[in-house]
Design a protein around this motif. Structure first.
Motif, PDB file in Angstrom:
ATOM      1  N   ILE A 299     -10.391 -13.190   2.188  1.00 36.28           N
ATOM      2  CA  ILE A 299      -9.140 -13.936   2.300  1.00 36.28           C
ATOM      3  C   ILE A 299      -8.235 -13.245   3.313  1.00 36.28           C
ATOM      4  CG2 ILE A 299      -7.032 -14.650   1.109  1.00 36.28           C
ATOM      5  CD1 ILE A 299      -8.618 -14.738  -1.482  1.00 36.28           C
ATOM      6  N   ALA A 300      -7.687 -14.034   4.237  1.00 37.39           N
ATOM      7  CA  ALA A 300      -6.640 -13.541   5.130  1.00 37.39           C
ATOM      8  C   ALA A 300      -5.313 -14.052   4.587  1.00 37.39           C
ATOM      9  CB  ALA A 300      -6.860 -14.049   6.550  1.00 37.39           C
ATOM     10  N   LEU A 301      -4.385 -13.161   4.381  1.00 33.98           N
ATOM     11  CA  LEU A 301      -3.060 -13.519   3.878  1.00 33.98           C
ATOM     12  C   LEU A 301      -2.078 -13.420   5.039  1.00 33.98           C
ATOM     13  CD1 LEU A 301      -1.303 -14.337   1.538  1.00 33.98           C
ATOM     14  CD2 LEU A 301      -1.102 -11.933   0.924  1.00 33.98           C
ATOM     15  N   ILE A 302      -1.855 -14.547   5.696  1.00 34.23           N
ATOM     16  CA  ILE A 302      -1.016 -14.584   6.891  1.00 34.23           C
ATOM     17  C   ILE A 302       0.453 -14.631   6.477  1.00 34.23           C
ATOM     18  CG2 ILE A 302      -0.487 -15.879   8.991  1.00 34.23           C
ATOM     19  CD1 ILE A 302      -3.420 -16.926   8.836  1.00 34.23           C
ATOM     20  N   GLY A 303       1.215 -13.696   7.007  1.00 35.42           N
ATOM     21  CA  GLY A 303       2.627 -13.586   6.637  1.00 35.42           C
ATOM     22  C   GLY A 303       2.811 -12.726   5.406  1.00 35.42           C
ATOM     23  N   ALA A 304       1.931 -11.759   5.231  1.00 41.94           N
ATOM     24  CA  ALA A 304       2.011 -10.851   4.084  1.00 41.94           C
ATOM     25  C   ALA A 304       3.407 -10.244   4.002  1.00 41.94           C
ATOM     26  CB  ALA A 304       0.961  -9.747   4.219  1.00 41.94           C
ATOM     27  N   SER A 305       3.797  -9.873   2.799  1.00 47.30           N
ATOM     28  CA  SER A 305       5.136  -9.319   2.599  1.00 47.30           C
ATOM     29  C   SER A 305       5.087  -8.121   1.667  1.00 47.30           C
ATOM     30  CB  SER A 305       6.049 -10.397   1.999  1.00 47.30           C
ATOM     31  OG  SER A 305       7.307  -9.867   1.695  1.00 47.30           O
ATOM     32  N   ARG A 306       6.006  -7.194   1.869  1.00 44.18           N
ATOM     33  CA  ARG A 306       6.126  -6.064   0.947  1.00 44.18           C
ATOM     34  C   ARG A 306       7.032  -6.418  -0.222  1.00 44.18           C
ATOM     35  NH1 ARG A 306       8.994  -1.360   4.232  1.00 44.18           N
ATOM     36  NH2 ARG A 306       6.814  -1.013   4.476  1.00 44.18           N
ATOM     37  N   ASP A 307       7.712  -7.563  -0.134  1.00 45.21           N
ATOM     38  CA  ASP A 307       8.625  -8.017  -1.177  1.00 45.21           C
ATOM     39  C   ASP A 307       7.837  -8.781  -2.247  1.00 45.21           C
ATOM     40  OD1 ASP A 307      10.563  -9.168  -2.784  1.00 45.21           O
ATOM     41  OD2 ASP A 307      11.811  -9.848  -1.108  1.00 45.21           O
ATOM     42  N   HIS A 308       7.711  -8.194  -3.426  1.00 41.94           N
ATOM     43  CA  HIS A 308       6.925  -8.786  -4.502  1.00 41.94           C
ATOM     44  C   HIS A 308       7.614  -9.989  -5.144  1.00 41.94           C
ATOM     45  CE1 HIS A 308       3.976  -5.341  -4.922  1.00 41.94           C
ATOM     46  NE2 HIS A 308       4.784  -5.006  -3.943  1.00 41.94           N
ATOM     47  N   GLU A 309       8.850 -10.262  -4.742  1.00 51.68           N
ATOM     48  CA  GLU A 309       9.557 -11.447  -5.234  1.00 51.68           C
ATOM     49  C   GLU A 309       9.229 -12.675  -4.390  1.00 51.68           C
ATOM     50  OE1 GLU A 309      11.345 -11.546  -8.110  1.00 51.68           O
ATOM     51  OE2 GLU A 309      10.569  -9.525  -8.329  1.00 51.68           O
ATOM     52  N   LYS A 310       8.690 -12.468  -3.197  1.00 57.50           N
ATOM     53  CA  LYS A 310       8.301 -13.583  -2.324  1.00 57.50           C
ATOM     54  C   LYS A 310       6.840 -13.933  -2.577  1.00 57.50           C
ATOM     55  CE  LYS A 310      11.558 -12.499   1.348  1.00 57.50           C
ATOM     56  NZ  LYS A 310      11.703 -12.160   2.761  1.00 57.50           N
ATOM     57  N   ILE A 311       6.489 -15.184  -2.351  1.00 55.23           N
ATOM     58  CA  ILE A 311       5.125 -15.644  -2.623  1.00 55.23           C
ATOM     59  C   ILE A 311       4.075 -14.804  -1.893  1.00 55.23           C
ATOM     60  CG2 ILE A 311       3.517 -17.579  -2.347  1.00 55.23           C
ATOM     61  CD1 ILE A 311       5.919 -19.428  -2.997  1.00 55.23           C
ATOM     62  N   PRO A 312       4.205 -14.546  -0.582  1.00 58.89           N
ATOM     63  CA  PRO A 312       3.177 -13.733   0.086  1.00 58.89           C
ATOM     64  C   PRO A 312       3.054 -12.321  -0.498  1.00 58.89           C
ATOM     65  CG  PRO A 312       4.515 -14.878   1.700  1.00 58.89           C
ATOM     66  CD  PRO A 312       5.188 -15.056   0.372  1.00 58.89           C
ATOM     67  N   GLY A 313       4.175 -11.747  -0.923  1.00 53.47           N
ATOM     68  CA  GLY A 313       4.152 -10.426  -1.548  1.00 53.47           C
ATOM     69  C   GLY A 313       3.455 -10.454  -2.896  1.00 53.47           C
ATOM     70  N   ARG A 314       3.684 -11.510  -3.655  1.00 54.16           N
ATOM     71  CA  ARG A 314       3.017 -11.653  -4.952  1.00 54.16           C
ATOM     72  C   ARG A 314       1.514 -11.829  -4.774  1.00 54.16           C
ATOM     73  NH1 ARG A 314       6.979 -15.499  -8.573  1.00 54.16           N
ATOM     74  NH2 ARG A 314       8.759 -14.108  -8.461  1.00 54.16           N
ATOM     75  N   LEU A 315       1.118 -12.662  -3.807  1.00 59.19           N
ATOM     76  CA  LEU A 315      -0.321 -12.867  -3.560  1.00 59.19           C
ATOM     77  C   LEU A 315      -0.998 -11.556  -3.184  1.00 59.19           C
ATOM     78  CD1 LEU A 315      -0.290 -16.229  -1.585  1.00 59.19           C
ATOM     79  CD2 LEU A 315      -1.158 -15.846  -3.896  1.00 59.19           C
ATOM     80  N   LEU A 316      -0.384 -10.811  -2.278  1.00 65.79           N
ATOM     81  CA  LEU A 316      -0.954  -9.528  -1.863  1.00 65.79           C
ATOM     82  C   LEU A 316      -1.051  -8.579  -3.046  1.00 65.79           C
ATOM     83  CD1 LEU A 316      -2.017  -7.664   0.332  1.00 65.79           C
ATOM     84  CD2 LEU A 316       0.357  -7.074   0.883  1.00 65.79           C
ATOM     85  N   SER A 317      -0.002  -8.533  -3.849  1.00 65.94           N
ATOM     86  CA  SER A 317      -0.001  -7.670  -5.024  1.00 65.94           C
ATOM     87  C   SER A 317      -1.116  -8.045  -6.008  1.00 65.94           C
ATOM     88  CB  SER A 317       1.368  -7.756  -5.706  1.00 65.94           C
ATOM     89  OG  SER A 317       1.374  -7.013  -6.901  1.00 65.94           O
ATOM     90  N   MET A 318      -1.291  -9.337  -6.244  1.00 65.29           N
ATOM     91  CA  MET A 318      -2.333  -9.785  -7.183  1.00 65.29           C
ATOM     92  C   MET A 318      -3.739  -9.490  -6.656  1.00 65.29           C
ATOM     93  SD  MET A 318      -1.053 -13.315  -8.870  1.00 65.29           S
ATOM     94  CE  MET A 318       0.368 -13.873  -7.970  1.00 65.29           C
ATOM     95  N   LEU A 319      -3.944  -9.697  -5.369  1.00 70.47           N
ATOM     96  CA  LEU A 319      -5.259  -9.391  -4.791  1.00 70.47           C
ATOM     97  C   LEU A 319      -5.569  -7.904  -4.930  1.00 70.47           C
ATOM     98  CD1 LEU A 319      -5.154 -11.600  -1.576  1.00 70.47           C
ATOM     99  CD2 LEU A 319      -6.615 -11.951  -3.583  1.00 70.47           C
ATOM    100  N   ARG A 320      -4.578  -7.061  -4.663  1.00 66.41           N
ATOM    101  CA  ARG A 320      -4.780  -5.614  -4.775  1.00 66.41           C
ATOM    102  C   ARG A 320      -4.956  -5.186  -6.226  1.00 66.41           C
ATOM    103  NH1 ARG A 320      -1.423  -1.788  -1.667  1.00 66.41           N
ATOM    104  NH2 ARG A 320      -3.306  -0.595  -1.887  1.00 66.41           N
ATOM    105  N   LYS A 321      -4.162  -5.749  -7.125  1.00 67.70           N
ATOM    106  CA  LYS A 321      -4.238  -5.404  -8.544  1.00 67.70           C
ATOM    107  C   LYS A 321      -5.617  -5.719  -9.119  1.00 67.70           C
ATOM    108  CE  LYS A 321      -2.062  -6.490 -12.957  1.00 67.70           C
ATOM    109  NZ  LYS A 321      -1.045  -7.287 -13.630  1.00 67.70           N
ATOM    110  N   ASN A 322      -6.223  -6.797  -8.634  1.00 62.56           N
ATOM    111  CA  ASN A 322      -7.530  -7.217  -9.123  1.00 62.56           C
ATOM    112  C   ASN A 322      -8.676  -6.700  -8.266  1.00 62.56           C
ATOM    113  OD1 ASN A 322      -6.910  -8.966 -11.500  1.00 62.56           O
ATOM    114  ND2 ASN A 322      -5.609  -9.930  -9.974  1.00 62.56           N
ATOM    115  N   ASP A 323      -8.381  -5.708  -7.424  1.00 60.64           N
ATOM    116  CA  ASP A 323      -9.393  -5.064  -6.572  1.00 60.64           C
ATOM    117  C   ASP A 323     -10.227  -6.059  -5.780  1.00 60.64           C
ATOM    118  OD1 ASP A 323      -8.675  -2.470  -7.342  1.00 60.64           O
ATOM    119  OD2 ASP A 323      -9.865  -2.648  -9.180  1.00 60.64           O
ATOM    120  N   TYR A 324      -9.552  -7.056  -5.193  1.00 57.03           N
ATOM    121  CA  TYR A 324     -10.274  -8.027  -4.372  1.00 57.03           C
ATOM    122  C   TYR A 324     -10.878  -7.277  -3.193  1.00 57.03           C
ATOM    123  CZ  TYR A 324     -11.530 -12.518  -2.533  1.00 57.03           C
ATOM    124  OH  TYR A 324     -12.249 -13.588  -2.100  1.00 57.03           O
TER     125      TYR A 324
END
Length: 94
Positions: free
Chosen positions: A14-39
């Motif tokens: 999966i490429a997450l275009i527009g990734a964010s360090r802000d976990h309150e924003k959708i891209p930040g949440r997606l990145l966090s979930m992918l990392r949390k689940n060891d994608y």
């Protein structure tokens, strides 16, 4: 035999275009979930940062250098241009 929609419903990468360090924003949440689940193959794409939470960011989808099954991007003005870039990379003409 794989189903034609496997890359959408069960992508290997999966490429997450527009990734964010802000976990309150959708891209930040997606990145966090992918990392949390060891994608295993998540490729965050953002020009603003080189690293977020210890994970290397890519400046463009062409920079990933690996096949990408699914590209997720946050809605915005650049969605059409980003989709065209994804198609070009997938066809081998970045």
């Amino acid at each position: 035999m794989p189903h034609p929609l496997d890359s959408f419903f069960a992508p290997e990468s999966i490429a997450l275009i527009g990734a964010s360090r802000d976990h309150e924003k959708i891209p930040g949440r997606l990145l966090s979930m992918l990392r949390k689940n060891d994608y295993p193959a998540a490729y965050p794409i953002i020009r603003s940062y080189a690293i977020i939470d210890g994970l290397k960011m890519h400046k463009s989808i062409a920079e990933v250098g690996q096949p990408v099954d699914l590209a997720c991007h946050h809605p915005g003005k650049a969605v059409l241009a980003r989709s065209s870039k994804c198609a070009a990379v997938a066809s081998g003409t970045p």
